[in-house]
Design a protein around this motif. Structure first.
Motif, mmCIF file in Angstrom:
data_model
loop_
_atom_site.group_PDB
_atom_site.id
_atom_site.type_symbol
_atom_site.label_atom_id
_atom_site.label_comp_id
_atom_site.label_asym_id
_atom_site.label_seq_id
_atom_site.Cartn_x
_atom_site.Cartn_y
_atom_site.Cartn_z
ATOM 1 N N ARG A 16 0.830 -1.204 0.000
ATOM 2 C CA ARG A 16 0.000 0.000 0.000
ATOM 3 C C ARG A 16 0.865 1.255 0.000
ATOM 4 O O ARG A 16 0.603 2.210 -0.751
ATOM 5 C CB ARG A 16 -0.921 0.003 1.217
ATOM 6 N N ASP A 17 1.911 1.270 0.826
ATOM 7 C CA ASP A 17 2.795 2.434 0.895
ATOM 8 C C ASP A 17 3.486 2.672 -0.443
ATOM 9 O O ASP A 17 3.637 3.823 -0.881
ATOM 10 C CB ASP A 17 3.841 2.248 1.996
ATOM 11 N N ARG A 18 3.923 1.584 -1.086
ATOM 12 C CA ARG A 18 4.590 1.728 -2.387
ATOM 13 C C ARG A 18 3.617 2.239 -3.442
ATOM 14 O O ARG A 18 3.990 3.046 -4.301
ATOM 15 C CB ARG A 18 5.193 0.388 -2.821
ATOM 16 N N GLU A 38 0.549 2.078 -15.073
ATOM 17 C CA GLU A 38 1.857 2.704 -14.878
ATOM 18 C C GLU A 38 2.156 2.857 -13.392
ATOM 19 O O GLU A 38 3.293 2.685 -12.955
ATOM 20 C CB GLU A 38 1.897 4.065 -15.566
ATOM 21 N N ILE A 39 1.128 3.148 -12.608
ATOM 22 C CA ILE A 39 1.309 3.257 -11.164
ATOM 23 C C ILE A 39 1.660 1.891 -10.588
ATOM 24 O O ILE A 39 2.553 1.770 -9.745
ATOM 25 C CB ILE A 39 0.039 3.829 -10.514
ATOM 26 N N GLN A 44 5.826 -1.635 -8.409
ATOM 27 C CA GLN A 44 6.289 -3.020 -8.462
ATOM 28 C C GLN A 44 5.274 -3.974 -7.827
ATOM 29 O O GLN A 44 5.619 -4.856 -7.043
ATOM 30 C CB GLN A 44 7.662 -3.165 -7.804
ATOM 31 N N VAL A 45 4.002 -3.753 -8.179
ATOM 32 C CA VAL A 45 2.932 -4.664 -7.760
ATOM 33 C C VAL A 45 2.114 -5.016 -8.996
ATOM 34 O O VAL A 45 2.149 -4.306 -10.011
ATOM 35 C CB VAL A 45 2.008 -4.036 -6.692
ATOM 36 N N LEU A 50 -3.097 -3.720 -6.978
ATOM 37 C CA LEU A 50 -3.461 -2.308 -6.994
ATOM 38 C C LEU A 50 -4.977 -2.129 -6.857
ATOM 39 O O LEU A 50 -5.456 -1.347 -6.013
ATOM 40 C CB LEU A 50 -2.971 -1.657 -8.288
ATOM 41 N N TYR A 51 -5.731 -2.863 -7.668
ATOM 42 C CA TYR A 51 -7.188 -2.701 -7.651
ATOM 43 C C TYR A 51 -7.824 -3.286 -6.389
ATOM 44 O O TYR A 51 -8.913 -2.862 -6.001
ATOM 45 C CB TYR A 51 -7.801 -3.317 -8.899
#
Length: 206
Positions: A16-18, A38-39, A44-45, A50-51
């Motif tokens: 989450r922090d990354r 891109e995020i 690097q996840v 991410l979703y």
């Protein structure tokens, strides 16, 4: 088992922090139109991770800029607390411009409506409502011109967000000069506002 669960929690927090840090960087560089993939790549996840943390871009934007939004609120609170309303108004404009100049993404986020991120929108609207109170006080004190309207402030905030230079320090210098020029235009007596040194920015004609 407890150790494994603890590891997963720590790993989830790290992810989450990354993601948040990557989102801030990407939005600052290219704006809110940056693709989520891109995020994810920068953080690097995987896209699924991410979703899972942020189902919509609105939610990610709101979380990415929550610190700046709180800072914005504190700036307005400080302005309201100033015994000199005109000085408080000037302080808010100068500090908000400075905050926006340091992060292009936040400037765009501040101006945008986020229907799925109500906490962010509510914080922004609360800051604007307090700013409107400060505007009324500054007018009554004689410092702010009587025909000033809140839309004037929004226009110069949008214009400030358009400043582009080769470095953050140059953007901040240009923004401070622009803030002073705007305050001269807003002042009942423009001579009360002193201009900082002219900013050295490249002239680009398109």
């Amino acid at each position: 088992m407890a150790e494994n669960l603890s590891h997963l929690r720590a790993d989830a927090r790290d992810n989450r922090d990354r993601i948040i840090e990557a989102a801030r960087e990407v939005f600052a560089e290219v704006g809110l139109e940056a693709p989520m993939r891109e995020i994810a790549r920068r953080a690097q996840v995987g896209p699924a991770t991410l979703y899972r943390r942020f189902p919509t871009k609105d939610a990610l934007v709101a979380e990415a800029f929550s610190d700046q939004m709180r800072a914005c609120g504190r700036i307005v609170d400080d302005g309201l607390a100033d015994p000199d309303p005109w000085h408080g108004f000037c302080s808010v404009v100068e500090r908000v411009f400075d905050l926006h100049a340091r992060d292009w993404g936040f400037s765009a986020a501040f101006m945008k409506t986020f229907p799925r991120a109500m906490n962010f929108a509510a914080s922004r609207d609360d800051s604007l409502a307090k700013m409107a109170r400060l505007v009324g006080r500054a007018k009554r004190s004689g410092g702010l011109r009587r025909d000033f309207v809140m839309e004037d402030l929004m226009i110069v905030i949008m214009a400030n967000g358009g400043i582009r230079t080769e470095s953050t320090s140059a953007s901040v210098a240009a923004s401070r000069r622009f803030a002073a020029l705007a305050l001269q235009a807003f002042a009942a007596d423009p001579s009360r506002v002193k201009l900082p040194p002219a900013a050295r920015v490249p002239l680009v004609i398109r």
